[in-house]
Design an enzyme around this catalytic site. Structure first.
Site, mmCIF file in Angstrom:
data_model
loop_
_atom_site.group_PDB
_atom_site.id
_atom_site.type_symbol
_atom_site.label_atom_id
_atom_site.label_comp_id
_atom_site.label_asym_id
_atom_site.label_seq_id
_atom_site.Cartn_x
_atom_site.Cartn_y
_atom_site.Cartn_z
ATOM 1 N N GLY A 66 5.031 3.869 1.654
ATOM 2 C CA GLY A 66 5.806 4.986 0.816
ATOM 3 C C GLY A 66 6.346 4.587 -0.468
ATOM 4 O O GLY A 66 7.272 5.357 -1.011
ATOM 5 N N SER A 103 0.848 -1.275 -0.248
ATOM 6 C CA SER A 103 0.134 -0.041 -0.072
ATOM 7 C C SER A 103 1.028 1.138 -0.024
ATOM 8 O O SER A 103 2.043 1.410 0.872
ATOM 9 C CB SER A 103 -0.896 0.071 1.121
ATOM 10 O OG SER A 103 -0.842 1.256 1.917
ATOM 11 N N LYS A 104 0.785 2.183 -0.804
ATOM 12 C CA LYS A 104 1.352 3.340 -1.046
ATOM 13 C C LYS A 104 1.490 4.172 0.195
ATOM 14 O O LYS A 104 2.548 4.552 0.513
ATOM 15 C CB LYS A 104 0.991 4.169 -2.130
ATOM 16 C CG LYS A 104 1.712 5.307 -2.497
ATOM 17 C CD LYS A 104 1.509 5.806 -3.738
ATOM 18 C CE LYS A 104 2.454 6.903 -3.874
ATOM 19 N NZ LYS A 104 2.583 7.592 -5.184
ATOM 20 N N ARG A 105 0.430 4.132 0.805
ATOM 21 C CA ARG A 105 0.288 5.152 2.031
ATOM 22 C C ARG A 105 0.962 4.812 3.243
ATOM 23 O O ARG A 105 1.797 5.401 3.548
ATOM 24 C CB ARG A 105 -1.334 5.352 2.422
ATOM 25 C CG ARG A 105 -1.471 6.645 2.894
ATOM 26 C CD ARG A 105 -2.889 6.760 2.983
ATOM 27 N NE ARG A 105 -3.645 6.124 2.387
ATOM 28 C CZ ARG A 105 -4.726 5.376 2.650
ATOM 29 N NH1 ARG A 105 -5.214 5.516 3.929
ATOM 30 N NH2 ARG A 105 -5.511 4.625 2.005
ATOM 31 N N VAL A 106 1.203 3.256 3.387
ATOM 32 C CA VAL A 106 1.751 2.580 4.451
ATOM 33 C C VAL A 106 3.208 2.610 4.230
ATOM 34 O O VAL A 106 4.062 2.829 4.947
ATOM 35 C CB VAL A 106 1.152 1.332 4.832
ATOM 36 C CG1 VAL A 106 1.946 0.960 5.962
ATOM 37 C CG2 VAL A 106 -0.367 1.451 5.178
#
Ligand code: GLU
Length: 472
Positions: free
Chosen positions: A243, A238-241
């Protein structure tokens, strides 16, 4: 049999690395067998599909070089065809209208849960022959009530599903629009897809799709479900988690070469002995979908960086120059004004891990830098350096022929005249001309910067030293 593989993304976001790997594996499968690779855009979710996303997918595939032989086909252009198939299934009694209201379905679900049963549609409209006043019906596929569906998956092996576990799925919503499982089946059939290679999040759809295909009198294609790609720590990507840059275009922006990314992607779940580096030709020859690992693989950013550096060093200079030009453009540099980009790429090839880095470390070839690197200036642009700089400036100014050899000789002569070690002249000169302490060899650096800019920048450095001296 002609192999026909397809990639069928939903344009609801960018092309991420999971999607790109699916595309690559399908493409490789088609290329390996001299088959065709079809691109289909599954854009029936009108709310979530966007034109930007379609563009991002096409751009990502073009950048990676995954050219398709047919398509892109857009599902939204095929609604008439889906309607026709739904009608045919209704006419043949292989599908039926379901008039259940949302409340009824919710109540049914609640009862099943209370009885600790798996919630599923119980088929109560199966035998219904009359419409229900005021209710727009959905259309449900009449799934076989018993027996099994066997998926002979090329990666997973044999996967068996009980029909009793599959309920009658909706193939048309009450507004008549077709649902995912119906459109995929119709398209795979019409596009004579022989191999469906996709993420294993679709494995549970496969028995449903096989049943619909059989109801249409067709033989299902061969399936291969690819295991997931996980983050480095084994969690869901996940991009958010995490990075990480997970969009293909983001990798381009960060200065990766497409062949490095392809090489990296092919190794996410596939291997050939302990070989790490694969040219595209080798991938096509060696890849076999059956060899894909059936467990999830994790991304490994340091490996991608390593591969990128490898390809930057090994690629023909013209290729690097082509990509470098894009990244210089991003820095507002027009490479047609300044040194030959082929020469720049050649001297930087051994020095950069990414093309972004290469562009940044090449910017001073094209325009004056804003400021000296603080540390470099502090160390090398000191009063003691002024004499050497002035001397070498004169020697350089006198050069008629601006060649690396002549530049080198000018630096040697200036150092010898002052009885200094060459580095004592060359290092301040390097900082003066490039603003930084590390560049390619001094003669090549000056040669590429050009005579006029070199002299201008040496003057600037001398001014800087003088100011520093007066401030002290
Ligand atoms: N459109 C689906 C997705 O993007 C893929 C469907 C398929 O490959 O069958 O997940």
């Amino acid at each position: 049999m002609t192999i026909r593989a397809r990639f069928a993304p939903s344009p609801t976001g960018y092309l991420h690395i999971g999607g790109a790997r699916t595309a690559l594996f399908s493409w490789l499968h088609a290329r390996k067998h001299g088959g065709k690779f079809v691109l289909r855009i599954e854009d029936t979710d009108l709310e979530r599909s966007t034109a930007e996303s379609v563009n991002a997918i096409l751009e990502g595939m073009t950048w990676l070089g995954l050219e398709y032989d047919e398509g892109p086909f857009f599902q939204t252009h095929r609604f008439d065809r889906y309607r026709e198939v739904i009608q045919r299934l209704l006419d043949e009694d292989k599908a039926y209208y379901c008039y259940c209201t949302r409340e009824e379905l919710e109540a049914m679900r609640a009862e099943q849960m209370a009885r600790k049963e798996k919630p599923r549609y119980d088929g109560r409209c199966r035998a219904r022959t009359t419409p229900r006043e005021g209710v727009e019906p959905v259309v449900r596929f009449r799934n076989p009530a018993d027996g099994v569906v066997v998926v002979e998956d090329l990666i997973r092996g044999k996967v068996v599903f009980q029909n009793s576990e599959l309920d009658d799925l909706i193939i048309a919503r009450s507004d008549g629009s077709p649902t995912y499982n119906l459109t995929v089946v119709v398209d795979d059939l019409d596009m004579t897809v022989s191999h469906v290679i996709r993420g294993d999040d679709h494995l549970n759809n496969t028995p449903r799709q096989i049943n619909i295909l059989r109801a249409l009198g067709a033989e299902p294609p061969v399936y291969a479900h690819l295991p997931m790609i996980l983050a480095e720590d084994g969690a869901k990507l996940s991009k958010r988690v995490h990075g990480e840059s997970v969009s293909v275009i983001q990798y381009r922006e960060e200065g990766y070469l497409p062949e490095a990314l392809l090489n990296y992607l092919v190794r996410l779940g596939w291997s050939h002995g302990d070989q790490e580096v694969f040219s595209l030709e080798e991938m096509v020859t060696l890849f076999d979908i059956k060899d894909v690992n059936n467990s999830a693989s994790s991304i490994n950013p340091s490996k991608l960086l390593w591969l990128n550096q490898h390809y930057i060093m090994q690629s023909p200079v013209e290729h690097i120059a082509h990509h470098l030009s894009y990244h210089l453009g991003k820095l507002d540099i027009d490479p047609s004004h300044g040194p030959d980009i082929l020469e720049v790429a050649k001297v930087q090839q051994e020095r950069a891990k990414t093309l972004v880095e290469m562009a940044e470390m090449s910017s001073y070839f094209y325009h004056d830098f804003a400021e000296f690197e603080e540390k470099a200036a502090k160390k090398h642009l000191r009063p003691v350096a002024a004499e050497g700089l002035a001397k070498v400036r004169d020697a350089l100014a006198a050069l008629e022929d601006w060649t690396a050899e002549n530049i080198y000789q000018a630096v040697v002569t200036a150092s010898e005249t002052l009885e200094l070690k060459m580095g004592k002249v060359a290092q301040p000169l390097r900082v003066a001309v490039s603003g930084r302490a590390a560049t390619p060899s001094i003669d090549i650096t000056l040669y590429l910067v050009g005579k006029e800019a070199c002299l201008r920048r040496i003057d600037r450095a001398l001014d800087y030293i003088a100011q520093r001296e007066s401030a002290a």
